[in-house]
Design a protein around this motif. Structure first.
Motif, mmCIF file in Angstrom:
data_model
loop_
_atom_site.group_PDB
_atom_site.id
_atom_site.type_symbol
_atom_site.label_atom_id
_atom_site.label_comp_id
_atom_site.label_asym_id
_atom_site.label_seq_id
_atom_site.Cartn_x
_atom_site.Cartn_y
_atom_site.Cartn_z
ATOM 1 N N GLU A 140 1.227 -1.689 0.033
ATOM 2 C CA GLU A 140 -0.034 0.456 -0.132
ATOM 3 C C GLU A 140 1.247 1.461 -0.364
ATOM 4 O O GLU A 140 0.763 2.733 -0.386
ATOM 5 C CB GLU A 140 -0.920 -0.007 1.284
ATOM 6 N N GLN A 141 2.159 1.101 0.171
ATOM 7 C CA GLN A 141 3.208 2.551 0.467
ATOM 8 C C GLN A 141 3.966 2.867 -0.601
ATOM 9 O O GLN A 141 4.795 3.235 -0.969
ATOM 10 C CB GLN A 141 3.885 2.462 1.271
ATOM 11 N N ASP B 123 3.983 3.369 -5.061
ATOM 12 C CA ASP B 123 2.998 4.153 -5.703
ATOM 13 C C ASP B 123 2.544 2.927 -7.007
ATOM 14 O O ASP B 123 3.017 2.525 -7.409
ATOM 15 C CB ASP B 123 2.429 5.409 -6.128
ATOM 16 N N SER C 51 -11.309 20.843 -2.355
ATOM 17 C CA SER C 51 -9.908 21.168 -2.365
ATOM 18 C C SER C 51 -9.403 22.933 -2.032
ATOM 19 O O SER C 51 -10.591 23.126 -2.824
ATOM 20 C CB SER C 51 -9.232 20.363 -3.647
ATOM 21 N N TRP D 213 -10.359 -1.025 -2.754
ATOM 22 C CA TRP D 213 -9.432 -2.167 -1.681
ATOM 23 C C TRP D 213 -9.389 -3.712 -1.187
ATOM 24 O O TRP D 213 -7.916 -4.422 -1.215
ATOM 25 C CB TRP D 213 -8.756 -1.069 -0.935
ATOM 26 N N LYS E 225 -0.949 20.414 -4.658
ATOM 27 C CA LYS E 225 -0.608 20.253 -3.509
ATOM 28 C C LYS E 225 0.829 21.129 -2.456
ATOM 29 O O LYS E 225 1.429 21.127 -3.607
ATOM 30 C CB LYS E 225 -0.560 19.014 -3.163
ATOM 31 N N TRP F 217 6.059 5.728 -0.954
ATOM 32 C CA TRP F 217 5.109 6.867 -1.015
ATOM 33 C C TRP F 217 6.166 8.040 -0.206
ATOM 34 O O TRP F 217 5.906 9.068 -0.465
ATOM 35 C CB TRP F 217 4.459 6.453 -0.106
ATOM 36 N N GLY G 158 -7.579 13.789 5.933
ATOM 37 C CA GLY G 158 -8.227 14.677 4.982
ATOM 38 C C GLY G 158 -8.584 12.715 3.589
ATOM 39 O O GLY G 158 -8.019 11.631 4.224
ATOM 40 N N LYS G 159 -8.348 13.453 2.791
ATOM 41 C CA LYS G 159 -8.809 12.048 1.910
ATOM 42 C C LYS G 159 -7.529 10.992 1.657
ATOM 43 O O LYS G 159 -8.132 9.934 1.156
ATOM 44 C CB LYS G 159 -9.276 12.549 0.138
ATOM 45 N N GLU G 160 -6.538 11.388 1.149
ATOM 46 C CA GLU G 160 -5.238 10.497 0.872
ATOM 47 C C GLU G 160 -5.418 8.990 2.382
ATOM 48 O O GLU G 160 -4.708 8.757 2.198
ATOM 49 C CB GLU G 160 -3.727 11.340 1.212
ATOM 50 N N HIS G 161 -5.627 9.127 3.206
ATOM 51 C CA HIS G 161 -6.105 8.449 4.814
ATOM 52 C C HIS G 161 -6.904 7.296 4.138
ATOM 53 O O HIS G 161 -7.139 6.888 5.433
ATOM 54 C CB HIS G 161 -6.177 8.912 5.802
ATOM 55 N N MET H 73 -7.645 18.740 -0.039
ATOM 56 C CA MET H 73 -6.238 19.439 0.243
ATOM 57 C C MET H 73 -6.146 20.835 0.683
ATOM 58 O O MET H 73 -7.379 22.078 -0.913
ATOM 59 C CB MET H 73 -4.959 18.862 -1.034
#
Length: 860
Positions: free
Chosen positions: A193-194, A196, A619, A249, A583, A202, A503-506, A541
């Motif tokens: 998952e880490q 890309d 955003s 996922w 970003k 990442w 955040g959506k990244e998490h 973001m």
């Protein structure tokens, strides 16, 4: 107490009321400036941080805790402005709110930075925590600091280790050799998952290498089906597209996994076999395996074409044929074949020239599927449903700055868990320059085996930081417990978390791991519900405008760019420049320093700026061009209060009032309608949609009403004006608590007449202690009906009557309206009734015009 007239006694009463709490700075004759704003914030800072105990309904507001990088960035300012506003709003609605903060303090960035500066990671991290904590206090965020935690504190990671041992006891934490992702820069393993989509880390951005290492895993796949199905729970609010991200996922859990064994002399290894057809676990006749499967490295050479394994369901030997001539299921390198039943498997066996018999050709597949799953579960060798692509969670990290894995390796006893009473297994207190792992700290590594007391070695891998953050939301609720991670009594009323913000990244990794851990802890009886979070508020973001030289891709500063017509060019070279929103990043020169905003505009203006214009999930394009609107609104609020104080203290306005009673009534009616409408809509967006920017725009509208040609005589004597102004200040308080504290103190320094019990305002308390305004009982709220998603009717119902309308009555009322009945020409297949007390109600009607016919759903 009801006070009428403008007698001296009235002014004395007002003075006595004001003296019950802190008074205004009294600068109303001056124009608002940054200096005055900063003086206001200093004046009210302690009051803004005060805890006002409430015995109401428990409400847990949780923003994702930050990594202590050294300074807050704009993303931090945004997420904590959102959470603080919601927390203050919920307190004003009478709820017992918990709003905690802590530090996700382990991890590579701190370790790398500490190595670079030649200081221990502990010192680097704690210094950063002190800096960021001061900045959070400067912004006026009202956290429950008494619950503060840090994941690098032994008093916290002791319990992370404790939970790991529980996972180990249940067979969910295990060690296995695996082909892993190796970051050559950070010199550690990364989970899938880490990495890309381009195969890069990442964190460092380096191209990831493949290595075979023995690693620690957590068997998250055992809970895959539960985690997938849990996303359909009606308890989840506002998850929207996050549900699809999580489902994607996890993958569709359309198969089961079982652990087979390979034995070669004294060596035995387990490996997982996944199949979408469980009957094959009983009747399968052979397996095939990719040539590059890790397990083959220990059992075969280049000439070997097949090996034996043990099927744990039948307890019999099976052959594994080694071949790459097959399209394996996604994410798999092993396939279980049953050619006597499955036609495609028969083709496979013919292609590979593998013989088979037909003795099980006529089985009942459904019955045999259930039988195979039951056998696997009873024998504790697997049988859990999972997708083919989902992998177990790889938690080993080959770095120092992380939670030590509480395992001891003994040559006699093998893998031995550290006894619970010996926790925590602490990290060494200091780290020498250039040292990155625990592997050569012999004094720390060498220990006694808890079983046989012979010399043994500690595990030198540390845990992925996602393990620390997978359960922190429970520890916040019982952060000083020294006997266990947390007690059921401490969390039962506050979980699942009522509003989780981040955040959506998490929304994939962290959320997946946190959900898994919560489901596991629930299986131990530690929690009341498996899902950890009820309402999810995803924060967009902060985007900054970047400038990149078109020919080279080099990022340059805004000051190095000039605009010619519609084109942008680099000043020094004249080369074309690409302008875009990205970003925020130091490397792109498009960041914004919160310290500059605090020093230039004050914390309340900064918070207001973060929340205005766009809703939290969107955003935010950062630009100083948005500042004038916020600053102008603060100025207008300031002069509105100045006018109120001046007119209320002008006795001539009362004596020489030239307005007729009808004129006054007209103004009062206009203000009354505006106040109620804007309370209803602001409440709706603050409480239900969490579109704080829309709620703030409603408060700007109420400001416009109070400043739109209202005669001084009305300001001087109207209760409606007074109540509207009071409501405006109260509703803005969660966003700008210092500024509103000063406005409120100024408001009460003027004579006022609403000292009766007909309103919820308590004139003996500060604005921070006021209850959130509600609409008057006889104000008519919107009761809307949507047919197949389109607005068809909007009735106006008195607020006190709207709360009495249930689902059945709502449907009856709307079907009596021509605008609805004429549109319901097909059978009704589903209805949904949403009641938002003191705001609005919406009835949704779906016909077989738009959805598949099903039983009518009654919900409230």
């Amino acid at each position: 107490m009801k006070i009428v007239g403008r007698s001296l006694s009235h002014r004395r009463v007002t003075f006595q009321l004001v003296k019950r709490f802190k008074s205004s700075l009294g600068l109303w004759n001056e124009d608002i400036t940054t200096k005055i704003k900063l003086d206001i914030e200093k004046h009210w800072s302690k009051e803004v941080q005060c805890k006002h105990n409430c015995e109401g309904k428990p409400y847990y507001v949780l923003p994702m805790f930050p990594y202590p990088s050294g300074n807050l960035h704009m993303g931090h300012v945004r997420v904590y402005s959102i959470s603080d506003t919601i927390a203050r709003f919920q307190k004003m609605n009478g709820n017992n709110v918990i709003h905690p903060i802590g530090w996700d303090a382990f991890g590579l960035p701190a370790e790398n930075a500490a190595l670079q500066h030649n200081i221990p990671p502990q010192l680097w991290t704690n210094t950063n925590i002190d800096t960021m904590k001061k900045q959070l206090l400067d912004l006026g965020f009202n956290f429950n600091w008494e619950k503060e935690i840090s994941t690098c504190d032994p008093s916290y990671y002791k319990w992370t280790q404790y939970i790991f041992l529980k996972l180990f006891e249940k067979g969910l934490a295990y060690q296995s050799k695996a082909k892993v992702n190796w970051d050559p820069i950070d010199k550690t393993v990364l989970a899938d998952e880490q990495v890309d989509e381009n195969g890069c880390s990442w964190r460092s951005g380096a191209k990831v290498q493949k290595k075979v290492l023995t690693q620690w895993f957590i068997r998250t796949t055992k809970y895959a089906k539960q985690l997938y199905d849990g996303l359909n729970s009606k308890t989840l609010e506002n998850w929207k597209d996050i549900i699809n991200l999580q489902k994607h996922w996890i993958g569709e859990c359309n198969g089961v996994a079982v652990n087979f064994k390979i034995t070669n002399g004294e060596k035995t290894k387990t490996f997982e076999v996944w199949t979408s057809e469980p009957y094959k676990l009983i009747h399968g006749q052979f397996l095939i395996m990719c040539k590059n499967n890790v397990i083959l490295e220990e059992f075969v050479d280049n000439e070997t074409t097949s090996i034996k394994c043990v099927n744990p369901i039948t307890n019999s030997d099976m052959l594994i044929y080694i071949t790459d001539e097959f399209a394996y299921p996604e994410g798999q390198e092993i396939y279980l074949a049953c050619p006597s039943v499955n036609i495609e498997d028969r083709k496979l066996s013919n292609h590979l020239k593998i013989s088979f018999d037909n003795e099980c050709a006529n089985i009942n597949i459904d019955n045999e599927n259930q039988k195979a799953i039951s056998l696997a579960l009873s024998e504790k060798v697997g049988g859990h449903f999972v997708s083919s692509k989902l992998k177990d969670w790889l938690i080993s990290r080959q770095r120092y700055w992380g939670t030590p894995i509480p395992i001891i390796h003994c040559t006699e006893c093998g893998v031995v868990p550290v006894p619970y009473e010996d926790l925590p297994v602490k990290l060494p207190e200091s780290l020498e320059s250039g040292f990155q792992t625990l592997t050569n700290l012999s004094d720390w590594i060498i220990c006694k085996c808890p079983k046989c007391l012979s010399t043994a070695k500690r595990e030198t891998d540390t845990m992925d930081t996602f393990v620390d953050s997978s359960w922190y939301f429970y520890r916040f609720l019982d952060s000083r417990n020294e006997e266990m991670p947390f007690s059921l009594d401490s969390i039962k009323n506050f979980t699942p978390v009522h509003c989780y913000i981040g955040g959506k990244e998490h929304a994939v990794l962290h959320l997946y791991y946190a959900r898994f851990m919560s489901y596991f802890l629930h299986s131990l009886g530690w929690t009341t519900t498996p899902e950890p979070f009820k309402k999810l508020l995803v924060q967009g973001m902060i985007m900054g405008q970047s400038y990149k030289v078109k020919s080279s891709g080099k990022y340059i500063r805004a000051g190095d760019v000039e605009k010619t017509g519609k084109d942008y060019r680099e000043k020094s070279t004249g080369e074309s420049v690409i302008v875009q929103w990205e970003k925020m990043s130091k490397s792109k020169h498009n960041g914004e320093n919160p310290e500059r905003l605090l020093a230039t505009y004050g914390c309340d203006a900064t918070r207001l700026l973060m929340l205005a214009d766009v809703p939290p999930a969107t955003s935010r394009h950062w630009s100083d061009a948005t500042l004038p609107g916020v600053l102008n609104w603060q100025h207008r609020l300031w002069i509105t209060m100045r006018d109120f104080i001046r007119h209320r203290n002008d006795a001539d306005l009362t004596r020489n009032n030239n307005l007729s009673n009808k004129d006054i009534q007209n103004y009062d009616t206009k203000i009354w309608n505006s106040r109620n409408y804007l309370i209803a809509t602001t409440t709706y967006h603050f409480k239900y949609t969490h579109k704080l920017s829309v709620g703030i725009s409603r408060l700007q509208s109420l400001t416009n009403v109070l400043r739109n040609k209202i005669p001084p005589e009305v300001i001087a004597s109207s209760k409606e004006y007074e109540l509207a102004l009071a409501s405006l200040i109260i509703m803005l308080t969660p966003v700008t608590p210092h500024f509103c504290s000063e406005l409120w103190a100024g408001f009460l320094s003027a004579p006022h007449r609403l000292c009766d019990t007909s309103t919820l305002i308590d004139w003996n308390k500060s604005v921070l202690e006021q209850k959130w305004p509600t609409v008057d009982n006889h104000y008519e709220l919107s009761f809307m009906c949507k047919v197949d998603g389109a607005d068809r009717c909007d009735l106006k119902i008195k607020a006190e009557e709207l709360t009495k309308i249930d689902h059945e009555k709502a449907l009856q009322m709307m079907l009596q309206q021509d605008s609805v009945s004429k549109r319901v020409t097909k059978d009704i297949v589903r209805t949904k009734y949403e009641l938002f007390p003191n705001c609005r109600a919406i009835l949704h009607i779906f016909t077989n015009r738009s959805v598949k016919k099903e039983q009518v759903e009654i919900s409230s």
